[in-house]
Design an enzyme around this catalytic site. Structure first.
Site, short mmCIF file in Angstrom:
data_model
loop_
_atom_site.label_atom_id
_atom_site.label_comp_id
_atom_site.label_asym_id
_atom_site.label_seq_id
_atom_site.Cartn_x
_atom_site.Cartn_y
_atom_site.Cartn_z
N TRP A 100 36.23 23.00 43.98
CA TRP A 100 37.49 22.70 43.28
C TRP A 100 37.76 21.21 43.28
O TRP A 100 38.20 20.64 42.29
CB TRP A 100 38.65 23.47 43.91
CG TRP A 100 38.49 24.94 43.79
CD1 TRP A 100 38.36 25.84 44.81
CD2 TRP A 100 38.42 25.72 42.57
NE1 TRP A 100 38.22 27.12 44.30
CE2 TRP A 100 38.25 27.07 42.94
CE3 TRP A 100 38.48 25.40 41.21
CZ2 TRP A 100 38.15 28.11 42.00
CZ3 TRP A 100 38.37 26.42 40.27
CH2 TRP A 100 38.21 27.75 40.67
N ASP A 167 45.89 19.39 46.21
CA ASP A 167 45.70 20.75 45.70
C ASP A 167 45.82 21.69 46.90
O ASP A 167 44.94 21.74 47.75
CB ASP A 167 44.31 20.86 45.06
CG ASP A 167 43.97 22.28 44.60
OD1 ASP A 167 44.81 23.18 44.78
OD2 ASP A 167 42.86 22.47 44.05
N LYS A 191 47.02 32.72 45.03
CA LYS A 191 46.36 32.74 46.33
C LYS A 191 47.34 33.10 47.45
O LYS A 191 46.98 33.76 48.38
CB LYS A 191 45.71 31.39 46.63
CG LYS A 191 44.73 30.90 45.57
CD LYS A 191 43.33 31.43 45.74
CE LYS A 191 42.43 31.25 44.52
NZ LYS A 191 42.29 29.89 44.04
C1 PLP Z 1 41.54 29.02 43.00
C2 PLP Z 1 41.63 27.56 43.17
C3 PLP Z 1 41.78 26.68 42.07
C4 PLP Z 1 41.77 27.16 40.65
O1 PLP Z 1 42.93 27.81 40.34
P1 PLP Z 1 43.24 28.39 38.88
O2 PLP Z 1 44.68 28.76 39.01
O3 PLP Z 1 42.33 29.54 38.67
O4 PLP Z 1 43.00 27.31 37.89
C5 PLP Z 1 41.91 25.34 42.34
N1 PLP Z 1 41.88 24.86 43.59
C6 PLP Z 1 41.74 25.66 44.67
C7 PLP Z 1 41.73 25.07 46.03
C8 PLP Z 1 41.61 27.04 44.48
O5 PLP Z 1 41.47 27.84 45.55
#
Ligand code: PLP
Length: 354
Positions: A100, A167, A191
């Site tokens: 990511w 993030d 998540k």
């Molecule tokens: C799942 C995830 C993403 C991507 O998320 P989307 O909502 O599918 O775009 C980005 N960063 C991390 C750390 C993730 O676990």
């Protein structure tokens, strides 16, 4: 039979949240209308949005500190480019800790110079780089608090002379942190907060207005701040369900309370991984994530047996990401301790049998 849901995302949500959300889809607060068939400009929905954003700031301890919480669309993946679009004038620094993070770097490069401040790519991202320093000539520094795929988590964030962007998709609301160290936090809801379809963005308002480029309306944080996340039609169901989860978390005692549970769950699975000779962990011990435990069988020949036993015991979503292989047990806030105990029981049963 109710499954033990270790899915990495979309993931398990509290049962009471699912119940309330499904009720609201049929009849929202005894209004005779569904939550998803009323105007987002109606008073009842504006109240949902206000409650959700207030809860997010309250739980993070960021009320009255110049932050605004937004519920946007496009997933965390859109934030990879939106953050850079709004903040990157000349140069930004990124910590490369996984898939990511690498994707966020790729997007940022569309807008300016990107310095990889440190990287753990050399070891397939099985650790968190340490001992680096964040340069002071950057527009911002970006990091990923928890690496969902590799099962590593930043325990000590660097001190940064420039604004910090993080993030936090896979560990927001899971552990206590000084969230005021960050100027921009984003997280896909699916998540640890709600269903897919909305992304929480928590932004310090004074961060904006420093780039010279023209920003398209739908990618400009300012428009969403001005319109309280209602610049266009927000994802009403995802926001409502996220609000319910945040309320659930608050009622439990907030992040500090859930952190204790998350630590217990992590301790249980990692001690099994360490003590059971049939398994080995993937992530470096000191960087192990409390959210996603990555591990593998020492002897691949036991895979079919273990998979069958796990399936029979009701385990769901424990396969590792294809770039790591093996297994990954995602233990987000709503996953009960008993599910981790059930998985550990299967692991030790395999040891007794083998
Ligand atoms: C799942 C995830 C993403 C991507 O998320 P989307 O909502 O599918 O775009 C980005 N960063 C991390 C750390 C993730 O676990």
């Amino acid at each position: 039979m109710k499954k033990h849901n270790f899915s990495a995302g979309p993931c398990i949500l509290p049962q009471e949240v699912l119940l309330k959300a499904s009720e609201a889809v049929i009849d929202f607060n005894n209004s005779g209308l569904s939550l998803i068939e009323i105007s987002h400009r109606s008073k009842p929905f504006i109240e949902v949005m206000d409650t959700a954003t207030a809860l997010a700031l309250e739980l993070l301890g960021l009320e009255g500190k110049g932050y605004k919480a937004l519920f946007l669309q496009g997933g965390a993946s859109t934030q990879f480019l939106m953050a850079a679009y709004n903040l990157l004038e000349t140069k930004a620094g990124y910590l490369n800790t996984g898939t990511w993070a690498a994707k966020s770097i790729k997007e940022a490069k569309l807008f300016g110079d990107v310095v990889e401040v440190a990287s753990s790519k050399d070891a397939n991202y099985n650790y968190i780089p340490k001992g680096y320093s964040v340069p002071s000539d950057l527009d911002y520094f970006h990091c990923t608090s928890n690496n969902t795929i590799f099962g590593t988590q930043i325990k000590d964030f660097p001190t940064s002379p420039v604004p910090m962007v993080c993030d936090m998709s896979s560990d927001i609301f899971s552990r206590t942190l000084d969230f005021s160290k960050f100027d921009l936090i984003y997280a896909g809801a699916q998540k640890n907060m709600g269903p897919a379809g909305t992304t929480l963005v928590v932004i310090k308002e004074d961060l904006l207005g420093k780039v010279t480029r023209v920003i398209p309306s739908m990618l400009d944080y300012k428009n969403f701040i001005e319109k309280d996340s209602m610049f266009n039609t927000p994802p009403v169901f995802a926001v409502y369900t996220s609000m319910l989860t945040l309320q659930w978390l608050k009622d439990l005692g907030g992040i500090a309370a859930i952190e204790k549970e998350n630590e217990k769950k992590a301790k249980l699975i990692y001690s099994e991984i360490d003590l059971n000779p049939l398994f080995k962990g993937f992530a470096a011990t000191e960087d192990r994530s409390t959210m996603n435990a990555t591990f593998n069988l020492v002897d691949d020949k036991l895979k079919d047996t273990f998979d069958t036993m796990a399936k029979e015991a009701g385990m769901n979503g424990i396969n590792g990401h294809r770039s790591v292989g093996g297994y990954r047990a995602s233990m987000y806030n709503a996953l009960p301790y008993t599910s981790v105990a059930a998985l550990v029981e299967v692991m030790s049963e395999l040891e007794r049998k083998a």
